[in-house]
Design a protein around this motif. Structure first.
Motif, PDB file in Angstrom:
ATOM      1  N   TYR A  78      -7.442  12.928  -4.836  1.00 26.82           N
ATOM      2  CA  TYR A  78      -8.202  12.520  -3.650  1.00 26.82           C
ATOM      3  C   TYR A  78      -8.160  11.006  -3.460  1.00 26.82           C
ATOM      4  N   LYS A  79      -8.483  10.269  -4.507  1.00 28.19           N
ATOM      5  CA  LYS A  79      -8.517   8.808  -4.406  1.00 28.19           C
ATOM      6  C   LYS A  79      -7.122   8.239  -4.150  1.00 28.19           C
ATOM      7  N   ALA A  80      -6.093   8.884  -4.716  1.00 22.36           N
ATOM      8  CA  ALA A  80      -4.722   8.408  -4.491  1.00 22.36           C
ATOM      9  C   ALA A  80      -4.361   8.485  -3.015  1.00 22.36           C
ATOM     10  N   LEU A  81      -4.777   9.561  -2.341  1.00 22.58           N
ATOM     11  CA  LEU A  81      -4.495   9.679  -0.909  1.00 22.58           C
ATOM     12  C   LEU A  81      -5.283   8.655  -0.103  1.00 22.58           C
ATOM     13  N   GLU A  82      -6.513   8.408  -0.508  1.00 18.58           N
ATOM     14  CA  GLU A  82      -7.308   7.368   0.165  1.00 18.58           C
ATOM     15  C   GLU A  82      -6.612   6.013   0.083  1.00 18.58           C
ATOM     16  N   LEU A  83      -6.119   5.674  -1.109  1.00 20.11           N
ATOM     17  CA  LEU A  83      -5.460   4.382  -1.279  1.00 20.11           C
ATOM     18  C   LEU A  83      -4.147   4.327  -0.500  1.00 20.11           C
ATOM     19  N   ALA A  84      -3.461   5.475  -0.368  1.00 24.59           N
ATOM     20  CA  ALA A  84      -2.237   5.504   0.433  1.00 24.59           C
ATOM     21  C   ALA A  84      -2.540   5.186   1.887  1.00 24.59           C
ATOM     22  N   VAL A  85      -3.645   5.711   2.409  1.00 21.92           N
ATOM     23  CA  VAL A  85      -4.052   5.402   3.784  1.00 21.92           C
ATOM     24  C   VAL A  85      -4.398   3.917   3.899  1.00 21.92           C
ATOM     25  N   GLU A  86      -5.147   3.397   2.930  1.00 14.95           N
ATOM     26  CA  GLU A  86      -5.504   1.976   2.950  1.00 14.95           C
ATOM     27  C   GLU A  86      -4.255   1.086   2.896  1.00 14.95           C
ATOM     28  N   SER A  87      -3.225   1.557   2.204  1.00 15.38           N
ATOM     29  CA  SER A  87      -2.014   0.737   2.042  1.00 15.38           C
ATOM     30  C   SER A  87      -1.285   0.504   3.358  1.00 15.38           C
ATOM     31  N   LEU A  88      -1.554   1.322   4.357  1.00 15.63           N
ATOM     32  CA  LEU A  88      -0.879   1.156   5.642  1.00 15.63           C
ATOM     33  C   LEU A  88      -1.141  -0.208   6.255  1.00 15.63           C
ATOM     34  N   THR A  89      -2.321  -0.734   6.015  1.00  9.91           N
ATOM     35  CA  THR A  89      -2.669  -2.037   6.583  1.00  9.91           C
ATOM     36  C   THR A  89      -2.257  -3.179   5.664  1.00  9.91           C
ATOM     37  N   ARG A  90      -1.906  -2.855   4.413  1.00  9.75           N
ATOM     38  CA  ARG A  90      -1.578  -3.913   3.456  1.00  9.75           C
ATOM     39  C   ARG A  90      -0.080  -4.060   3.245  1.00  9.75           C
ATOM     40  N   VAL A  91       0.650  -2.906   3.282  1.00  4.26           N
ATOM     41  CA  VAL A  91       2.076  -2.944   2.979  1.00  4.26           C
ATOM     42  C   VAL A  91       2.902  -3.333   4.184  1.00  4.26           C
ATOM     43  N   ARG A  92       2.501  -2.839   5.362  1.00  5.98           N
ATOM     44  CA  ARG A  92       3.303  -3.090   6.562  1.00  5.98           C
ATOM     45  C   ARG A  92       3.031  -4.460   7.149  1.00  5.98           C
ATOM     46  N   GLU A 114       7.219   1.252  -7.519  1.00  5.05           N
ATOM     47  CA  GLU A 114       6.267   0.402  -8.243  1.00  5.05           C
ATOM     48  C   GLU A 114       4.888   0.457  -7.592  1.00  5.05           C
ATOM     49  N   GLN A 115       4.851   0.430  -6.265  1.00  4.74           N
ATOM     50  CA  GLN A 115       3.566   0.485  -5.569  1.00  4.74           C
ATOM     51  C   GLN A 115       2.895   1.846  -5.728  1.00  4.74           C
ATOM     52  N   VAL A 116       3.689   2.921  -5.732  1.00  6.16           N
ATOM     53  CA  VAL A 116       3.119   4.254  -5.944  1.00  6.16           C
ATOM     54  C   VAL A 116       2.458   4.327  -7.315  1.00  6.16           C
ATOM     55  N   ARG A 117       3.140   3.805  -8.338  1.00  5.46           N
ATOM     56  CA  ARG A 117       2.547   3.820  -9.680  1.00  5.46           C
ATOM     57  C   ARG A 117       1.254   3.009  -9.705  1.00  5.46           C
ATOM     58  N   ILE A 118       1.252   1.859  -9.063  1.00  6.49           N
ATOM     59  CA  ILE A 118       0.051   1.027  -9.023  1.00  6.49           C
ATOM     60  C   ILE A 118      -1.100   1.790  -8.376  1.00  6.49           C
ATOM     61  N   LEU A 119      -0.839   2.468  -7.264  1.00  2.00           N
ATOM     62  CA  LEU A 119      -1.899   3.200  -6.571  1.00  2.00           C
ATOM     63  C   LEU A 119      -2.385   4.391  -7.396  1.00  2.00           C
ATOM     64  N   LEU A 120      -1.476   5.077  -8.069  1.00  2.00           N
ATOM     65  CA  LEU A 120      -1.884   6.209  -8.911  1.00  2.00           C
ATOM     66  C   LEU A 120      -2.747   5.739 -10.074  1.00  2.00           C
ATOM     67  N   LEU A 126       3.578   9.575   0.217  1.00  2.00           N
ATOM     68  CA  LEU A 126       4.728   9.064   0.963  1.00  2.00           C
ATOM     69  C   LEU A 126       4.774   9.614   2.379  1.00  2.00           C
ATOM     70  N   SER A 127       4.197  10.795   2.598  1.00  2.00           N
ATOM     71  CA  SER A 127       4.126  11.298   3.971  1.00  2.00           C
ATOM     72  C   SER A 127       3.164  10.453   4.805  1.00  2.00           C
ATOM     73  N   ILE A 128       2.222   9.810   4.124  1.00  2.00           N
ATOM     74  CA  ILE A 128       1.291   8.895   4.802  1.00  2.00           C
ATOM     75  C   ILE A 128       1.934   7.531   5.006  1.00  2.00           C
ATOM     76  N   ASN A 129       2.544   7.012   3.956  1.00  2.00           N
ATOM     77  CA  ASN A 129       3.165   5.689   4.029  1.00  2.00           C
ATOM     78  C   ASN A 129       4.517   5.729   3.315  1.00  2.00           C
ATOM     79  N   PRO A 130       5.601   6.032   4.037  1.00  2.00           N
ATOM     80  CA  PRO A 130       6.922   6.150   3.412  1.00  2.00           C
ATOM     81  C   PRO A 130       7.502   4.828   2.935  1.00  2.00           C
ATOM     82  N   GLU A 131       6.852   3.721   3.277  1.00  2.00           N
ATOM     83  CA  GLU A 131       7.359   2.415   2.856  1.00  2.00           C
ATOM     84  C   GLU A 131       6.890   2.026   1.461  1.00  2.00           C
ATOM     85  N   LEU A 132       6.050   2.837   0.860  1.00  2.00           N
ATOM     86  CA  LEU A 132       5.619   2.548  -0.505  1.00  2.00           C
ATOM     87  C   LEU A 132       6.806   2.593  -1.456  1.00  2.00           C
TER      88      LEU A 132
END
Length: 585
Positions: free
Chosen positions: A571-585, A517-523, A508-514
C-alpha cells in the motif's frame, strides 16, 4: 572440415504426452530446424491429442498454415519466417473454443535441452549434461565467427545461441564425462573464450528451488497477504484510478521464468485465447500444465489468479478495470536449465518486458546453512558455478548497457543460508541496481498491529543476510482443479518474489519513468519492519535483510525502524509511486 549445424527437432518431441481435461491446449513450443539460419523461424508445437483439420493456428489474431509431422501426430510445425512479423501471442482455435495462448518470441536466443540419454551423474552425485556445453566469447570478438571456428577445430556442432551475450551452445563429440571435462578444459584455455558453461540439471526438472508445500488448511482470512497490506494496496489502486481526472496508468510487460501454468484450473480458465480485451486488461501467456499443483502455476497465481474460489488470488487481477494493459509472459525457452532461463530472459527483455521474476536459484556444493549443516538440495558443482556466474554477470552487464530500465526480482532461497556470497549462492549474491532479492516471512502468533515488527517472523527456511532487499509473505494458497476445492498452502521465497514483482508492476504503471534504483529506494522507504534491531557491527549477526538506514527514514536518526530488517508494504509503495510523479518528472 566443414562446419556442422544441427537441424534439431527439440526435446519437446520426447516429452510424454499426458491426457488432460481439455485437448485444445499447447503443452510445449520450441524453435526447430536450423537455429543459425536467422531467415527461417520454424516452431514445433506439442498438443495433448492429435489435432483435427478444423483446428486453426492463430498468431496475433491471424490464421497461419501449419503441417503435421508424420512421425509425431501430436506435433505441429508452423513457419513464422516473414520479416514483417514481430513477437506475439499464438493459440489454437476450433470454432469458438480457444487454447491457452503462448508468447512466441521471434528473437534469436535459444538453447536446447538434453534428453535422458544426455544426462549423467558427476562425482558430486549431481545430474550434469554430458555432450552439451555453452561457450561465452570475449565481447571484443565476433561470437558466431569464433564459435564456428572452434566448432570446426573440435569437431562439434553449434546447436544453440544467445547472441546478445556472445554465448553459443555446442554439442561435443564425446561419450564419457572424462572426455567432456577434457574438452571443457581445452575450450576454456582458448584465448577468445571468456568462460565455459556446464549445465547441471535433470531433463525436464521441475524447478531450481522446487515447491515448498505445506498441507495446512486454508486460512479464511488470508493473513499472510495481510502482512504486506495486499488488500489495502488493491483498494488504494482501484480508488485512486477511479477518481475523476486521475492519472492514466501505463501498460506493462512482465516476464515470469517458469515452465507452465494450468489453464484448466479456475484461477486461469478466463485467460484462454489471445487475451480478450473485453474480459480483462490482464493477459497471461504460457504453456499448459497438466495440473495446478506446480511451481509455475503457483508463482504466476500470485500475479494473476482469479479472485474466486479457485485457491489463489492474483494482485494484478484484483486491480480490475483500474489497471492498464498488463501482459504476463511465462516462459523458460526450453528445459535446458539455467542457460535456458537466461536465454528466455534475453528474449523477453528484447520483446519489451520491464520486470523479470526469477523464482529460482542455487548454491555451491558444500554450502552450509546458519545451523552449520551442509545443503543437499538446489546445489551445483564448483565448475558449474563458475560458468553460471559468468553467464549471469554477462546478462546484467548487457542489461545495464542496453536496457537500464529493466528490473529482475529474485527469490533469496529456502535453505536458511546466507544469500550474499557469490561463491555460494546465485543469482542473489550479485550486486546491481537492477536485481532485487526477496526473503520470506510468515505470520507470528502475536496479536499486534500490522506495522509492528512482531506481526511476522522470518520463515525458518528463508535465506537471509544484508544482500536481501525485502521480505514478503512466503505462504500462499495454491490453485485447485475445481471451484471450492480445498487447496494446499505453498510456502517458500519463490512465492514472496512475485508479490514484489506485482507491486513494482503497479508502481511502474503509475510512473514508468522510475529507474530500478528509485524503485528500490521507494520500496525500502515504504517498508514495514521485521526482526530485532541490529547494532550494525557484529559480523555474526543474522540480518534478515539489509538494515533500514536513516536515509530511508527521511534522515530521522532516532526513528524506531533504524537497524531493523525491511518488510514489503504494498500500500505505502503505491502511495510513494504516486507522490513520485511530482518529484521525478
Amino acid at each position: 572440415m566443414a562446419l556442422k549445424r544441427s537441424f534439431i527437432m527439440m526435446p519437446i518431441l520426447l516429452m510424454p504426452v499426458v491426457a488432460i481435461a481439455n485437448s485444445l491446449r499447447i503443452l510445449h513450443i520450441e524453435r526447430c530446424g536450423d537455429l543459425l539460419d536467422l531467415s527461417k523461424r520454424l516452431y514445433c508445437i506439442q498438443t495433448p491429442d492429435e489435432v483435427t483439420r478444423d483446428v486453426q493456428i492463430k498468431f496475433q489474431g491471424r490464421d497461419f498454415r501449419y503441417k503435421k509431422l508424420d512421425a509425431k501426430p501430436h506435433t505441429l510445425q508452423v513457419d513464422l519466417s516473414s520479416p514483417k512479423l514481430t513477437s506475439g501471442p499464438l493459440w489454437l482455435q476450433k470454432g469458438d473454443k480457444k487454447s491457452n495462448a503462448i508468447w512466441v518470441s521471434l528473437q534469436n536466443s535459444h538453447v536446447v535441452a538434453a534428453g535422458k540419454d544426455g544426462v549423467v551423474k558427476n562425482d558430486d552425485g549431481i545430474n550434469t549434461y554430458l555432450d552439451l556445453v555453452s561457450i561465452i566469447i570475449e565481447e571484443q570478438h565476433d561470437g558466431l565467427k569464433e564459435s564456428e571456428r572452434l566448432a570446426r577445430k573440435y569437431g562439434a556442432d553449434i546447436v544453440g545461441m544467445i547472441p546478445p551475450l556472445n554465448t553459443y551452445q555446442l554439442r561435443l563429440p564425446i561419450k564419457t564425462l572424462i572426455e567432456r571435462d577434457a574438452y571443457v578444459l581445452r575450450l576454456g584455455n582458448e584465448d577468445v573464450v571468456d568462460a565455459v558453461v556446464i549445465e547441471e540439471t535433470a531433463p525436464e526438472d521441475k524447478g531450481e528451488e522446487g515447491d515448498k508445500t505445506d498441507p495446512t488448511k486454508k486460512n479464511k482470512n488470508n493473513d499472510e497477504l495481510d502482512a504486506n497490506r495486499f488488500y489495502d494496496a488493491v483498494d488504494y489502486y482501484r480508488r485512486r484510478f477511479a477518481e475523476a481526472n486521475s492519472i492514466q496508468p501505463y501498460a506493462i510487460k512482465i516476464g515470469v521464468i517458469e515452465r507452465n501454468v494450468d489453464f484448466d484450473a479456475p484461477d486461469f480458465a478466463s485467460y484462454l485465447g489471445g487475451c480478450a480485451a473485453e474480459k480483462s486488461n490482464l493477459c497471461v501467456y504460457a504453456r499448459d500444465a497438466e495440473n495446478p499443483d506446480n511451481h509455475g502455476t503457483s508463482v504466476t497465481g500470485v500475479l494473476a489468479a482469479e479472485w474466486g474460489e479457485g485457491g489463489n488470488k492474483g494482485f494484478l487481477r484484483g486491480l480490475n478495470s483500474a489497471a492498464p494493459r498488463i501482459d504476463i509472459i511465462v516462459d523458460r525457452n526450453s528445459d535446458a536449465g539455467i542457460t535456458a532461463n537466461i536465454a528466455a530472459s534475453v528474449n523477453l527483455v528484447e520483446d519489451g518486458v520491464r520486470i523479470l521474476n526469477w523464482s529460482w536459484g542455487f548454491h555451491r556444493v558444500g554450502t552450509k546453512n546458519i545451523s552449520n549443516k551442509t545443503l543437499d538440495s538446489s546445489v551445483r558443482s564448483g565448475i558449474a558455478m563458475s560458468g553460471y556466474e559468468e553467464l549471469i554477470e554477462e546478462f546484467f552487464l548487457w542489461l545495464r548497457q542496453h536496457h537500464p530500465d529493466v528490473m529482475v526480482v529474485n527469490s533469496a532461497g529456502n535453505s536458511a543460508a546466507p544469500t550474499g556470497q557469490d561463491d555460494f549462492r546465485l543469482p542473489s549474491a550479485l550486486v546491481t541496481d537492477q536485481l532485487l532479492v526477496i526473503g520470506g516471512h510468515q505470520r507470528s502468533a502475536k496479536s499486534t498491529n500490522v506495522t509492528d515488527p512482531d506481526f511476522v517472523k522470518r520463515r525458518k527456511s528463508s535465506n537471509m543476510d544484508k544482500r536481501v532487499d525485502l521480505t514478503a509473505a512466503a505462504c500462499i494458497q495454491g490453485s485447485t482443479t475445481q471451484i471450492g476445492e480445498q487447496s494446499k498452502q505453498h510456502c517458500g521465497t519463490s512465492y514472496a518474489a512475485p508479490l514484489v514483482t506485482a507491486t513494482i508492476a503497479a508502481m511502474l504503471s503509475i510512473n514508468p519513468e522510475l529507474t530500478p534504483e528509485q524503485v528500490r529506494i521507494l520500496l525500502r522507504r515504504s517498508s514495514m519492519t521485521i526482526g530485532e534491531r541490529s547494532d550494525f557491527e557484529s559480523p555474526d549477526a543474522q540480518d534478515l535483510t539489509a538494515p533500514i538506514l536513516p536515509s530511508e527514514r527521511y534522515q530521522q536518526l532516532d526513528h524506531p525502524d533504524i537497524g531493523r530488517s525491511a518488510r514489503l508494504d504494498m500500500y505505502k509503495a503505491l502511495e510513494l509511486a504516486v507522490e513520485s510523479l511530482t518529484r521525478v518528472r
